[in-house]
Design an enzyme around this catalytic site. Structure first.
Site, PDB file in Angstrom:
ATOM      1  N   ASP A   1     -16.475  -5.313  11.310  1.00 49.61           N
ATOM      2  CA  ASP A   1     -16.492  -3.919  10.864  1.00 49.61           C
ATOM      3  C   ASP A   1     -17.897  -3.333  10.832  1.00 49.61           C
ATOM      4  O   ASP A   1     -18.140  -2.254  11.376  1.00 49.61           O
ATOM      5  CB  ASP A   1     -15.840  -3.788   9.474  1.00 49.61           C
ATOM      6  CG  ASP A   1     -14.453  -4.407   9.452  1.00 49.61           C
ATOM      7  OD1 ASP A   1     -13.880  -4.565  10.548  1.00 49.61           O
ATOM      8  OD2 ASP A   1     -13.956  -4.737   8.366  1.00 49.61           O
TER       9      ASP A   1
ATOM     10  N   LYS B   1      -7.633  -2.255  11.790  1.00 46.40           N
ATOM     11  CA  LYS B   1      -8.490  -3.331  12.319  1.00 46.40           C
ATOM     12  C   LYS B   1      -8.367  -3.484  13.841  1.00 46.40           C
ATOM     13  O   LYS B   1      -9.372  -3.639  14.540  1.00 46.40           O
ATOM     14  CB  LYS B   1      -8.107  -4.650  11.636  1.00 46.40           C
ATOM     15  CG  LYS B   1      -9.047  -5.789  11.914  1.00 46.40           C
ATOM     16  CD  LYS B   1     -10.213  -5.711  10.967  1.00 46.40           C
ATOM     17  CE  LYS B   1     -11.141  -6.884  11.064  1.00 46.40           C
ATOM     18  NZ  LYS B   1     -12.121  -6.857   9.968  1.00 46.40           N
TER      19      LYS B   1
ATOM     20  N   GLY C   1      11.769   1.984   1.839  1.00 51.73           N
ATOM     21  CA  GLY C   1      11.284   1.791   0.483  1.00 51.73           C
ATOM     22  C   GLY C   1      12.236   0.881  -0.260  1.00 51.73           C
ATOM     23  O   GLY C   1      13.361   0.655   0.184  1.00 51.73           O
TER      24      GLY C   1
ATOM     25  N   GLU D   1      10.010  -0.669  13.593  1.00 47.67           N
ATOM     26  CA  GLU D   1       8.576  -0.967  13.626  1.00 47.67           C
ATOM     27  C   GLU D   1       8.251  -2.454  13.628  1.00 47.67           C
ATOM     28  O   GLU D   1       7.141  -2.835  14.011  1.00 47.67           O
ATOM     29  CB  GLU D   1       7.873  -0.277  12.441  1.00 47.67           C
ATOM     30  CG  GLU D   1       8.189  -0.825  11.039  1.00 47.67           C
ATOM     31  CD  GLU D   1       9.477  -0.264  10.440  1.00 47.67           C
ATOM     32  OE1 GLU D   1      10.314   0.254  11.194  1.00 47.67           O
ATOM     33  OE2 GLU D   1       9.648  -0.370   9.207  1.00 47.67           O
TER      34      GLU D   1
ATOM     35  N   HIS E   1      14.909  -1.312  11.094  1.00 49.90           N
ATOM     36  CA  HIS E   1      13.447  -1.125  11.135  1.00 49.90           C
ATOM     37  C   HIS E   1      12.919  -1.266  12.567  1.00 49.90           C
ATOM     38  O   HIS E   1      12.710  -2.380  13.035  1.00 49.90           O
ATOM     39  CB  HIS E   1      12.761  -2.165  10.238  1.00 49.90           C
ATOM     40  CG  HIS E   1      12.931  -1.886   8.785  1.00 49.90           C
ATOM     41  ND1 HIS E   1      12.117  -1.018   8.102  1.00 49.90           N
ATOM     42  CD2 HIS E   1      13.850  -2.337   7.890  1.00 49.90           C
ATOM     43  CE1 HIS E   1      12.508  -0.947   6.844  1.00 49.90           C
ATOM     44  NE2 HIS E   1      13.555  -1.733   6.691  1.00 49.90           N
TER      45      HIS E   1
ATOM     46  N   CYS F   1      15.517   3.587   7.349  1.00 52.14           N
ATOM     47  CA  CYS F   1      16.049   2.823   6.211  1.00 52.14           C
ATOM     48  C   CYS F   1      16.196   3.717   4.975  1.00 52.14           C
ATOM     49  O   CYS F   1      17.042   4.595   4.957  1.00 52.14           O
ATOM     50  CB  CYS F   1      15.137   1.622   5.960  1.00 52.14           C
ATOM     51  SG  CYS F   1      15.892   0.413   4.905  1.00 52.14           S
ATOM     52  N   TYR F   2      15.376   3.574   3.950  1.00 50.32           N
ATOM     53  CA  TYR F   2      15.454   4.476   2.783  1.00 50.32           C
ATOM     54  C   TYR F   2      15.334   5.930   3.238  1.00 50.32           C
ATOM     55  O   TYR F   2      15.944   6.829   2.658  1.00 50.32           O
ATOM     56  CB  TYR F   2      14.326   4.114   1.808  1.00 50.32           C
ATOM     57  CG  TYR F   2      14.251   4.996   0.578  1.00 50.32           C
ATOM     58  CD1 TYR F   2      15.159   4.850  -0.470  1.00 50.32           C
ATOM     59  CD2 TYR F   2      13.259   5.965   0.461  1.00 50.32           C
ATOM     60  CE1 TYR F   2      15.080   5.657  -1.598  1.00 50.32           C
ATOM     61  CE2 TYR F   2      13.163   6.773  -0.679  1.00 50.32           C
ATOM     62  CZ  TYR F   2      14.090   6.615  -1.702  1.00 50.32           C
ATOM     63  OH  TYR F   2      14.005   7.410  -2.820  1.00 50.32           O
TER      64      TYR F   2
END
Ligand code: XMP
Length: 513
Positions: free
Chosen positions: A227, A369, A54, A171, A169, A81-82
């Site tokens: 979609d 997606k 964050g 990710e 991070h 992180c945060y």
């Protein structure tokens, strides 16, 4: 219920990326607002909890805090992180302003190879950092398991309670082995299996749709985009002829669009398809309209009118299906300094008025997606539909600058078909976000054979983007540009000049109108 990991969102721009990475490990993940009550989280019986990064410092006024009850569940917790600062804040460590903001690539040295997060990973890893504050005292029960040049406590662990913290991070793609760190957390530490696959989701969703709909009928507005197409195929699998798809031809579609939809859904899938050719009506309404926003409004209104009339013709129906995706429904609380809180894109002409009294069926509302595309393939939809580039609701109208006429639509459709064909032949079509043609409202002089011409100019646009919010123009190879230009000018009557758009977004937009 699927085994799941809960991700508490503290406003990181990467929260959704964490959720996607976890799902790529075939584990279901749910994003919840940071202050979700512990009791509510407990009801979901998560196998583990991740505290996202964050933009704040834990000491900042109004810094977002979780319900501390989550630390008493006895389930593993990973702070990123945060999230690490939160562990320190709640469990008795100390966080201080770092002298240097650590931003960008760094090297992580794993000191304790027995730490479950680094199982089967080398003891030196490239990682991505983005933090100002850093941990200066470990909370009780924690040890440092990895360091970076700048931080003694780049990865920390409380082995007994299964609490972990990562200053970097894992990710993002700039932490190339980060996904394995997350996989180690969800499989190795939390004990999750690999139950989240699109194959298993099909069965689950089919059951849910049947349970929701019973013997009632469902209507779906099929646009031909990814979609609505995947939603149609999934719902059709669940309830067959109880589903009616309405496809509106607004006269602003690309070449072959209407035919492809009728072929795939009508003939192959045997979906009950109601084809509404309203092209003459849309073009009539657009007569004399040149302002881009006005065009959107006219098209949006005409669409609603046509769709509403079509639903009446389709017969009584209790449900309306929509291809809403997970990012549209994630509940988030605005957090100061969060770039993800930026204004979202303007559009969605296809939105229906509130007075249409349907109950909604939204079978993609838990999916990202990339999962929707996998699901489409799983359901047997052709690659041409599953991987198609985005196409705006107002269609060719926002790519014809100035007044839209049938003749201009025909010119643009022919040119656009060449762009699509050549982009596919070059192998680039499926690698980039969008590539298309734009018809400019000006004519210029040319010479063809012995004749002087005075025809339209066509712009070619090709952009790369993650989500359409920002974009870079793609450096198409010269031989491809040459081929595009020569084919368009030779084959498309009405065009005698081609230009290539080299504008990124910002400051440009992707569409020209
Ligand atoms: P812009 O032009 O705003 O486009 O940079 C960003 C992305 O959104 C698509 N787009 C639209 N999609 N209705 C839609 O459904 C619209 O009115 C609309 N306008 C733009 C555009 O194609 C790009 O992918």
């Amino acid at each position: 219920m699927n085994e799941q990991i809960i991700i508490l969102d503290f406003g990181s721009q990467y929260t959704q990326v964490i959720a996607r990475r976890i799902r790529e490990c075939n584990v279901y993940s749910t994003i919840l607002p940071y202050n979700t009550p512990a009791a509510e989280i407990a009801r979901l019986a998560p196998k583990g909890i991740i505290l996202s990064g964050g933009p704040n410092s834990v000491y900042a006024k109004g810094a977002p805090m979780p319900d501390k009850g989550i630390f008493a569940f006895g389930v593993p917790v990973l702070g990123i992180c945060y999230g690490v600062q939160l562990l320190a804040h709640f469990l008795g460590g100390r966080v201080e302003k770092g002298l240097k903001r650590e931003y960008g690539k760094g090297t992580l040295t794993v000191k304790d190879a027995s730490c479950a997060l680094f199982r089967k990973l080398p003891d030196s890893l490239q990682v991505w950092n983005s933090h100002g504050d850093k941990l200066t005292k470990l909370p009780k029960g924690f040890v440092s398991v990895a360091t970076t040049e700048n931080s003694e406590y780049a990865a920390i662990e409380d082995h007994a309670r299964k609490f972990f913290g990562l200053q970097f991070h894992p990710e993002v793609v700039h932490s190339p082995r980060g996904k394995e760190v997350l996989a180690n957390f969800v499989h190795g530490v939390c004990g999750c299996g690999k139950s989240w696959t699109m194959r298993s989701y099909v069965e689950q969703a089919v059951e849910e749709i049947r349970a929701q709909v019973g013997s009632e009928r469902v209507i779906l507005g099929l646009s031909g985009g990814v979609d609505s197409s995947v939603a149609a195929a999934l719902i059709h699998k669940a309830i067959g002829d109880q589903l009616t798809c309405i496809f509106v031809n607004n006269g602003l579609l690309r070449a072959h669009e209407a035919a492809v939809v009728q072929e795939v859904f009508g003939r192959n899938f045997k979906v009950k398809l109601q084809y509404e050719d309203a092209s003459a009506l849309f073009l009539r309404k657009l007569k004399g309209v040149t302002d881009p926003e006005r065009k959107r409004k006219v098209i949006g209104k005409a669409f609603i009118d046509v769709f509403q009339a079509a639903t009446k013709r389709a017969g009584k129906s209790k449900f309306l299906a929509q291809g809403t995706l997970y990012p549209d429904v994630i509940e988030s609380i605005p957090i100061a300094g969060n770039p993800a809180a930026m204004i979202k894109s303007h559009h969605n002409v296809g939105g229906l008025p509130k007075n249409m009294k349907f109950k909604l069926v939204e079978p993609l509302a838990r999916l990202f997606k990339d999962e929707v595309r996998q699901l489409g393939l799983e359901l047997g939809l052709p690659k041409e539909i599953v991987y198609r580039q985005p196409f705006p609701g107002p269609g060719l109208a926002v790519r014809i600058l100035g007044e839209v006429t049938e003749a201009k639509c025909a010119i643009l459709r022919n040119a656009d078909a060449i762009v699509v064909e050549e982009m596919k032949a070059s192998g680039l079509y499926y690698k980039i976000w969008q590539s298309f043609a734009v018809l400019l409202p000006c004519k210029s002089v040319g010479v063809m054979g012995d004749e002087r011409t005075y025809d339209y100019t066509l712009a070619i646009r090709a952009v790369e983007s993650q989500d359409g919010m920002t974009a870079d123009w793609v450096k198409l190879p010269y031989p491809l540009l040459e081929k595009l230009s020569s084919r368009i000018i030779n084959e498309v009557k009405g065009v005698n000049r081609c230009v290539f758009d080299i504008t990124s977004k910002p400051p440009g937009t992707i569409e020209w109108e």
